[in-house]
Design a protein around this motif. Sequence first.
Motif, mmCIF file in Angstrom:
data_model
loop_
_atom_site.group_PDB
_atom_site.id
_atom_site.type_symbol
_atom_site.label_atom_id
_atom_site.label_comp_id
_atom_site.label_asym_id
_atom_site.label_seq_id
_atom_site.Cartn_x
_atom_site.Cartn_y
_atom_site.Cartn_z
ATOM 1 N N PRO A 198 0.821 -1.226 0.000
ATOM 2 C CA PRO A 198 0.000 0.000 0.000
ATOM 3 C C PRO A 198 0.844 1.260 0.000
ATOM 4 C CG PRO A 198 -0.060 -1.070 2.144
ATOM 5 C CD PRO A 198 0.600 -2.032 1.211
ATOM 6 N N VAL A 199 0.323 2.288 -0.657
ATOM 7 C CA VAL A 199 1.009 3.575 -0.773
ATOM 8 C C VAL A 199 0.099 4.669 -0.224
ATOM 9 C CG1 VAL A 199 1.979 5.283 -2.356
ATOM 10 C CG2 VAL A 199 2.338 2.837 -2.788
ATOM 11 N N ILE A 200 0.678 5.554 0.571
ATOM 12 C CA ILE A 200 -0.030 6.733 1.064
ATOM 13 C C ILE A 200 0.687 7.956 0.505
ATOM 14 C CG2 ILE A 200 -0.668 8.087 3.096
ATOM 15 C CD1 ILE A 200 -0.748 5.423 4.666
ATOM 16 N N PHE A 201 0.001 8.719 -0.331
ATOM 17 C CA PHE A 201 0.614 9.890 -0.954
ATOM 18 C C PHE A 201 0.516 11.099 -0.033
ATOM 19 C CE2 PHE A 201 -0.050 7.416 -4.848
ATOM 20 C CZ PHE A 201 1.158 7.643 -5.498
ATOM 21 N N ILE A 221 -3.891 4.038 -0.921
ATOM 22 C CA ILE A 221 -5.043 3.903 -0.037
ATOM 23 C C ILE A 221 -5.440 5.241 0.574
ATOM 24 C CG2 ILE A 221 -4.444 1.525 0.512
ATOM 25 C CD1 ILE A 221 -3.710 2.715 3.372
ATOM 26 N N ASP A 222 -4.575 6.248 0.428
ATOM 27 C CA ASP A 222 -4.917 7.558 0.982
ATOM 28 C C ASP A 222 -4.120 8.648 0.275
ATOM 29 O OD1 ASP A 222 -6.285 9.356 2.531
ATOM 30 O OD2 ASP A 222 -5.751 8.433 4.439
ATOM 31 N N TYR A 223 -4.617 9.873 0.375
ATOM 32 C CA TYR A 223 -4.035 11.031 -0.309
ATOM 33 C C TYR A 223 -4.069 12.181 0.691
ATOM 34 C CZ TYR A 223 -3.310 14.146 -4.383
ATOM 35 O OH TYR A 223 -2.819 15.047 -5.300
ATOM 36 N N VAL A 224 -2.922 12.472 1.302
ATOM 37 C CA VAL A 224 -2.843 13.457 2.379
ATOM 38 C C VAL A 224 -2.250 14.759 1.843
ATOM 39 C CG1 VAL A 224 -1.930 13.962 4.665
ATOM 40 C CG2 VAL A 224 -2.527 11.600 4.058
ATOM 41 N N LEU A 225 -2.989 15.849 1.996
ATOM 42 C CA LEU A 225 -2.528 17.147 1.511
ATOM 43 C C LEU A 225 -1.641 17.838 2.544
ATOM 44 C CD1 LEU A 225 -5.712 18.594 -0.235
ATOM 45 C CD2 LEU A 225 -3.614 17.826 -1.340
#
Length: 251
Positions: free
Chosen positions: A76-79, A96-100
């Motif tokens: 899994p990758v969290i950007f 699985i997620d995209y954090v700004l």
Amino acid sequence: MKNIVIIEDEQLAAEKLERYLLKYNSELKIIVVLSSISDAVHWLNTHTNYDVVFMDIQLTDGLSFEIFNQTKILKPVIFTTAFDEYAVDAFKVNSIDYVLKPITFTDIARAMKKLKSMHTLFNPVSLSKIVEVGQHKKVKDRFLVRLGNHIKSIKTEEIALFFADGRTVYLATKEGKKFIVDFKLEDLNSLLSAKMFFRVNRSFIINISAIKDVIVYSNSRLKIVVVVNSEKEIIVSRDKVAAFKTWLEGI
């Protein structure tokens, strides 16, 4: 899910991320911090002892999506990124997620809890299904607009650009017609094809097929000339110039 890889070219951002991760769980282990596509590809091609990757999108040598073209990441990758326009592309890979940015401890805690809840999904079989679904994610192919008392359907491919004027957002067709749409520019980013459309600044999202010319502007910025008349100059924000060039190249 204890071994973590961080791909981030800003040292302070990497240190902040590591600090938040260890605050969330002191047993987590940051096994490596990588700062470029080339370093990441080399490391990922020779190591498998990791459980999750935290990945920035804009790195020193390009967009991190290129990593997926040069190596397989079956974890899994969290950007983590300062830009919201890559969300669709992010979920085409095993994200699985995209954090700004700027990230907060709450953001990281939420992402880690999501990772934990999805842990059973991430095996080679189910992961390939997730990636396949992401690759076939549909984008909006037409918009409804009002013309007096009539409703008209406009194909997305016929739209030259979207732009904001105050709180009102318009679409302009390649024929030069302008219509109000009931969307914010931020919402449109997730509804449009990332290959076809790019948000060049706070006010404009443009269709690559509507670009007539790109001119080097002051302070290393770029000015875009489109096939329709624009009341305002379309200038690529300085912080988006590199990403715009990459998009223009088709990467």
